[in-house]
Design a protein around this motif. Structure first.
Motif, PDB file in Angstrom:
ATOM      1  N   THR A  99       8.036 -17.843  -9.591  1.00 28.83           N
ATOM      2  CA  THR A  99       8.998 -16.952 -10.235  1.00 28.83           C
ATOM      3  C   THR A  99       8.241 -15.849 -10.948  1.00 28.83           C
ATOM      4  N   THR A 100       8.031 -14.759 -10.266  1.00 26.37           N
ATOM      5  CA  THR A 100       7.325 -13.627 -10.862  1.00 26.37           C
ATOM      6  C   THR A 100       7.945 -12.331 -10.369  1.00 26.37           C
ATOM      7  N   ASN A 101       7.955 -11.330 -11.235  1.00 26.45           N
ATOM      8  CA  ASN A 101       8.485 -10.027 -10.848  1.00 26.45           C
ATOM      9  C   ASN A 101       7.356  -9.020 -10.660  1.00 26.45           C
ATOM     10  N   MET A 102       6.144  -9.547 -10.410  1.00 26.67           N
ATOM     11  CA  MET A 102       4.978  -8.685 -10.297  1.00 26.67           C
ATOM     12  C   MET A 102       4.694  -8.234  -8.868  1.00 26.67           C
ATOM     13  N   ASP A 103       5.414  -8.774  -7.888  1.00 23.83           N
ATOM     14  CA  ASP A 103       5.110  -8.468  -6.485  1.00 23.83           C
ATOM     15  C   ASP A 103       5.192  -6.976  -6.191  1.00 23.83           C
ATOM     16  N   ASP A 104       6.248  -6.326  -6.678  1.00 20.34           N
ATOM     17  CA  ASP A 104       6.413  -4.890  -6.428  1.00 20.34           C
ATOM     18  C   ASP A 104       5.303  -4.081  -7.090  1.00 20.34           C
ATOM     19  N   LEU A 105       4.897  -4.516  -8.275  1.00 25.60           N
ATOM     20  CA  LEU A 105       3.822  -3.821  -8.984  1.00 25.60           C
ATOM     21  C   LEU A 105       2.511  -3.936  -8.209  1.00 25.60           C
ATOM     22  N   LEU A 106       2.224  -5.126  -7.692  1.00 25.62           N
ATOM     23  CA  LEU A 106       1.010  -5.319  -6.905  1.00 25.62           C
ATOM     24  C   LEU A 106       1.069  -4.515  -5.612  1.00 25.62           C
ATOM     25  N   ARG A 107       2.223  -4.510  -4.963  1.00 23.47           N
ATOM     26  CA  ARG A 107       2.379  -3.739  -3.724  1.00 23.47           C
ATOM     27  C   ARG A 107       2.097  -2.258  -3.977  1.00 23.47           C
ATOM     28  N   MET A 108       2.615  -1.758  -5.086  1.00 24.33           N
ATOM     29  CA  MET A 108       2.382  -0.361  -5.459  1.00 24.33           C
ATOM     30  C   MET A 108       0.894  -0.114  -5.704  1.00 24.33           C
ATOM     31  N   GLN A 109       0.225  -1.076  -6.346  1.00 21.40           N
ATOM     32  CA  GLN A 109      -1.202  -0.900  -6.630  1.00 21.40           C
ATOM     33  C   GLN A 109      -2.030  -0.948  -5.353  1.00 21.40           C
ATOM     34  N   LYS A 110      -1.616  -1.772  -4.377  1.00 18.34           N
ATOM     35  CA  LYS A 110      -2.312  -1.801  -3.085  1.00 18.34           C
ATOM     36  C   LYS A 110      -2.185  -0.465  -2.358  1.00 18.34           C
ATOM     37  N   VAL A 111      -0.980   0.116  -2.415  1.00 19.94           N
ATOM     38  CA  VAL A 111      -0.771   1.428  -1.787  1.00 19.94           C
ATOM     39  C   VAL A 111      -1.651   2.473  -2.465  1.00 19.94           C
ATOM     40  N   GLU A 112      -1.694   2.434  -3.790  1.00 18.91           N
ATOM     41  CA  GLU A 112      -2.539   3.364  -4.542  1.00 18.91           C
ATOM     42  C   GLU A 112      -4.010   3.181  -4.156  1.00 18.91           C
ATOM     43  N   ALA A 113      -4.435   1.931  -4.061  1.00 29.69           N
ATOM     44  CA  ALA A 113      -5.825   1.654  -3.707  1.00 29.69           C
ATOM     45  C   ALA A 113      -6.155   2.145  -2.303  1.00 29.69           C
ATOM     46  N   VAL A 137     -12.820  -3.780  -6.098  1.00 31.36           N
ATOM     47  CA  VAL A 137     -11.376  -3.503  -6.101  1.00 31.36           C
ATOM     48  C   VAL A 137     -10.660  -4.412  -5.111  1.00 31.36           C
ATOM     49  N   TYR A 138     -11.179  -4.487  -3.888  1.00 27.80           N
ATOM     50  CA  TYR A 138     -10.508  -5.263  -2.844  1.00 27.80           C
ATOM     51  C   TYR A 138     -10.479  -6.743  -3.184  1.00 27.80           C
ATOM     52  N   ARG A 139     -11.589  -7.261  -3.677  1.00 29.52           N
ATOM     53  CA  ARG A 139     -11.619  -8.676  -4.045  1.00 29.52           C
ATOM     54  C   ARG A 139     -10.599  -8.981  -5.145  1.00 29.52           C
ATOM     55  N   LYS A 140     -10.464  -8.066  -6.096  1.00 30.69           N
ATOM     56  CA  LYS A 140      -9.483  -8.278  -7.169  1.00 30.69           C
ATOM     57  C   LYS A 140      -8.056  -8.238  -6.620  1.00 30.69           C
ATOM     58  N   LEU A 141      -7.774  -7.307  -5.729  1.00 29.28           N
ATOM     59  CA  LEU A 141      -6.427  -7.211  -5.157  1.00 29.28           C
ATOM     60  C   LEU A 141      -6.093  -8.459  -4.337  1.00 29.28           C
ATOM     61  N   VAL A 142      -7.062  -8.957  -3.571  1.00 28.54           N
ATOM     62  CA  VAL A 142      -6.839 -10.178  -2.795  1.00 28.54           C
ATOM     63  C   VAL A 142      -6.621 -11.354  -3.733  1.00 28.54           C
ATOM     64  N   PHE A 143      -7.428 -11.443  -4.780  1.00 30.57           N
ATOM     65  CA  PHE A 143      -7.284 -12.536  -5.743  1.00 30.57           C
ATOM     66  C   PHE A 143      -5.884 -12.540  -6.352  1.00 30.57           C
ATOM     67  N   TRP A 144      -5.413 -11.383  -6.809  1.00 27.77           N
ATOM     68  CA  TRP A 144      -4.107 -11.343  -7.467  1.00 27.77           C
ATOM     69  C   TRP A 144      -2.962 -11.507  -6.476  1.00 27.77           C
ATOM     70  N   ASP A 145      -3.152 -11.022  -5.257  1.00 33.95           N
ATOM     71  CA  ASP A 145      -2.140 -11.244  -4.221  1.00 33.95           C
ATOM     72  C   ASP A 145      -1.934 -12.740  -4.011  1.00 33.95           C
ATOM     73  N   MET A 146      -3.021 -13.484  -3.952  1.00 32.15           N
ATOM     74  CA  MET A 146      -2.919 -14.921  -3.721  1.00 32.15           C
ATOM     75  C   MET A 146      -2.427 -15.653  -4.969  1.00 32.15           C
ATOM     76  N   GLN A 147      -2.853 -15.216  -6.146  1.00 34.47           N
ATOM     77  CA  GLN A 147      -2.386 -15.848  -7.377  1.00 34.47           C
ATOM     78  C   GLN A 147      -0.880 -15.668  -7.554  1.00 34.47           C
ATOM     79  N   LEU A 148      -0.409 -14.452  -7.349  1.00 32.03           N
ATOM     80  CA  LEU A 148       1.018 -14.169  -7.531  1.00 32.03           C
ATOM     81  C   LEU A 148       1.864 -14.863  -6.468  1.00 32.03           C
ATOM     82  N   SER A 149       1.308 -15.069  -5.289  1.00 33.66           N
ATOM     83  CA  SER A 149       2.076 -15.764  -4.242  1.00 33.66           C
ATOM     84  C   SER A 149       2.247 -17.239  -4.583  1.00 33.66           C
TER      85      SER A 149
END
Length: 514
Positions: free
Chosen positions: A172-186, A156-168
């Motif tokens: 131009t992406t509107n996925m940041d809030d969605l990822l932040r929410m998923q990190k809080v959930e995790a 889980v953590y490796r996937k979250l780190v991977f997507w955090d870096m990919q999205l950064s």
């Protein structure tokens, strides 16, 4: 939005009309010239998004034109087209920072793909990254819900780190809030996992590798196998920060990446001393009271690291000579490099690099630093910039030349906090924002992880009735007195000491010289 503008310079431009019509139909606005001097004049007269240059033009050659364009307009991508496959011409073009290099004959689609790569790659990457993360979102959510082991949470953590870096990287992406929410959930689910399992981890052998076991399980076996090691500990070093510096040393080392579990509290006094002593904190205090500093003492909490390393070597009957160095500023690092020869006759050299810890403190205390590192991505960027321009990278290069292996790790990570939790303690309560230890703490037990029998968890008891409490997720402890000021000062800072994926799942990297 206006059509992208392209300048094409070729002495046979009249023969390229089919290519020009094709690109015009794709939505590009083309200006054509037949020689290098006209190309330079056009560049001065108007702004172009991309330039296509024929290498073999009479008069001013393509390479000369390229060089002069780059002097005035270094930001414009230039695609070089040539009949020649000579390596020298290619090297000169690459040295002048061309965007692409095509060899004649070229068809319209080749040129179109090169233009697309150089003008639209960020937009394409953003769209693709957003689409891919949307597809992964539900799968990661399922992993979070189904994780019942340390190995599950590593995934889980490796996937979250991977997507955090990919999205950064996707601008131009509107996925940041969605990822932040998923990190809080995790992190909420991970905190429940730790609460359920931590006592078992400390009291049985059924646990992930933890702070006090690093030397026993990883370092000593390497030394016993005849390896010569640098053990480098970067304070406050997270998995995502390792990932941004990895490319900087990839030419010198191959990397084997593991994650281990930091003990609680995830703070230097406890976790780092456990690493260097090979003992849980209560055992350090019991066996070596002169080397343990209690919470309420003003003495520095990490001044006895070299003696603690020696106690561990002695306890395991290891006769290895070692050096210990702490680098708090670049001047110390430069001095270490100047005296590097003194390390090459020791089987073990331990170095502590404190920059990232100082960065997180500076970010809390300085408005300017908070602006510079306003997001996780910016925090990573500052880490990468420090490593690239500091003595640290030179140290890694020197070690590679000497043939030593490197163990690169940290004592704990750090988490971005934004949710205050009220706690009341007496004047002797420690100041850390992610854990508290005291004999008269007042708090909501549903909001924390509490330890009322410290000894059972490998922790010393400053008083007979001491209790430890730990913040989880993005929470931090705040006192009711002067509450609003306290909250505004510490909200959106990076802290450590508590329970989160970022603080407890620690990179442990073995670097082998190429």
């Amino acid at each position: 939005m206006k059509n992208p503008t392209i300048l094409w310079a070729d002495d046979e431009i009249d023969l390229l009309k089919p290519h020009i019509i094709f690109l015009t139909q794709k939505g590009y606005s083309l200006t054509t010239v037949s020689n290098g001097l006209d190309a330079l004049d056009m560049c001065d007269a108007q702004k172009f998004d991309l330039i296509i240059l024929d290498e073999n033009m009479p008069g001013l050659s393509g390479l000369e034109t390229l060089s002069r364009i780059k002097e005035k307009h270094p930001e414009i991508p230039v695609v070089m087209i040539t009949k020649s496959e000579e390596e020298d011409i290619m090297n000169q073009a690459i040295g002048n920072k061309i965007a692409d290099y095509l060899i004649k004959p070229v068809n319209p689609n080749q040129i179109f793909l090169s233009i697309k790569k150089n003008l639209h790659s960020r937009e394409i990457i953003s769209d693709e990254t957003t689409s891919n993360y949307q597809q992964e979102f539900n799968r990661i959510g399922g992993l979070i819900n189904d994780s019942t082991s340390w190995q599950d949470w590593e995934e889980v953590y490796r996937k979250l780190v991977f997507w955090d870096m990919q999205l950064s990287h996707a601008e131009t992406t509107n996925m940041d809030d969605l990822l932040r929410m998923q990190k809080v959930e995790a992190n909420a689910a991970f905190a429940k996992f730790v609460k359920k399992n931590y006592e078992r981890w400390i009291t049985t052998d059924d646990h992930p590798m933890m702070s006090h076991e690093l030397f026993k399980k990883r370092v000593f076996p390497m030394l016993d196998n005849g390896e010569k090691l640098f053990f480098i500990l970067i304070d406050n070093f997270r998995l995502d920060q390792w990932r941004v510096i990895q490319p900087l040393i990839s030419n010198y080392f191959t990397a084997e990446e593991e994650l281990y579990c930091s003990i609680l509290p995830t703070a230097t006094q406890y976790a780092r001393n456990a690493i260097f002593s090979g003992l849980m904190p209560n055992k350090i205090a019991e066996m070596f009271p002169e080397l343990w500093v209690d919470e309420d003492e003003e003495e520095g909490k990490n001044l006895n690291e070299a003696p603690l390393i020696q106690t561990q070597l002695d306890r395991f009957r290891k006769k290895y000579d070692f050096t210990y160095s702490k680098i708090n500023e670049n001047a110390y690092g430069e001095k270490l490099l100047q005296n590097f020869s003194r390390f090459t006759d020791k089987p073990l050299n331990v170095c502590v690099l404190n920059f990232i810890d100082m960065l997180s403190h500076a970010r809390t205390e300085s408005k300017m630093m908070r602006e510079l590192a306003s997001t996780e991505a910016a925090y990573r960027s500052l880490t990468e910039s420090w490593f690239r321009h500091s003595s640290a990278i030179e140290l890694f290069k020197k070690i590679a030349e000497s043939g030593y292996k490197i163990v690169l790790t940290t004592d704990h990570g750090t988490v971005h906090v934004d949710n205050p939790i009220k706690v009341i303690g007496d004047k002797n309560t420690n100041t850390n924002l992610r854990y508290k230890v005291g004999k008269s703490l007042s708090y909501n037990p549903k909001q924390v992880y509490e330890i009322k029998n410290p000894k059972l968890y490998g922790l010393p008891s400053p008083n007979i009735s001491s209790t430890y409490i730990f913040a989880t997720n993005r929470d931090f402890f705040a006192y009711p007195n002067n509450y609003n000021y306290y909250v505004s000062y510490y909200k959106d800072t990076f802290q450590h000491g508590g329970i989160s994926l970022e603080e407890m799942m620690i990179p442990f990297i073995t670097l082998t010289t190429k």
